[in-house]
Design an enzyme around this catalytic site. Structure first.
Site, PDB file in Angstrom:
ATOM      1  N   VAL A 129       0.865  -1.229   0.105  1.00 56.20           N
ATOM      2  CA  VAL A 129       0.115  -0.021  -0.059  1.00 56.20           C
ATOM      3  C   VAL A 129       0.813   1.339   0.080  1.00 56.20           C
ATOM      4  O   VAL A 129       0.762   2.376  -0.747  1.00 56.20           O
ATOM      5  CB  VAL A 129      -0.963   0.114   1.279  1.00 56.20           C
ATOM      6  N   CYS A 130       2.003   1.181   0.896  1.00 54.79           N
ATOM      7  CA  CYS A 130       2.684   2.240   0.986  1.00 54.79           C
ATOM      8  C   CYS A 130       3.560   2.734  -0.456  1.00 54.79           C
ATOM      9  O   CYS A 130       3.709   3.745  -0.912  1.00 54.79           O
ATOM     10  CB  CYS A 130       3.844   2.216   1.964  1.00 54.79           C
TER      11      CYS A 130
END
Length: 154
Positions: A46-47
């Protein structure tokens, strides 16, 4: 989730970026709005996706009137490797030591995981918290909303 109040002064900090250079939040006071993106871990799915989204739209986020800083508790060497691997050409700041000190000051340090929560803050040019949002770690940010909040100040 956070003890910071909208309109209150943003906690100042000096952290090292991926090149080992000091970056101080208050150095932008009086001139630029700042978007702070706290992210849990370099190289996580996600990051990586979120920061790639910033990279792809960097000209929209970083102007003469605005700056973007992404902060994690990863060491400088890790954020440098992450920036190099993903072509992230904006400041990635290391809140590694004292571990999580800035994340704690913003009230978003997860003591159990040793990482910041997925939180964002827009700091106005006078150094006040103008907007904040906190996402669950698996939930990516709405970059359009972030951009709208940042543009509202500049």
């Amino acid at each position: 989730m956070t003890g910071l109040e909208l309109g209150g002064e943003a906690p100042d900090f000096t952290l090292r970026d991926q090149f080992g250079q000091d970056v101080t939040l208050s150095s932008h006071r009086g001139s630029k709005a700042v978007l702070l993106l706290f992210y849990p871990n370099a190289f996580s799915g996600v990051c990586t996706g979120e920061l790639a989204g910033i990279r792809e739209r960097l000209d929209e986020f970083m102007t003469f009137d605005s700056e973007v800083f992404a902060l994690s508790c990863d060491p400088v060497y890790s954020v440098r490797a992450f920036a190099d691997a993903e072509g992230l050409n904006f400041p990635l700041l290391s809140d590694f030591w004292p571990h999580g000190e800035v994340s704690r000051a913003y009230g978003i340090f997860d003591e159990g995981k040793g990482t910041p929560r997925r939180s964002s803050y827009v700091i106005d040019p006078e150094g006040r918290v103008a907007w904040a949002v906190h996402n669950a770690n698996p939930d990516g940010r709405d970059l359009d909303e972030h951009l709208a909040q940042l543009r509202a100040l500049v």
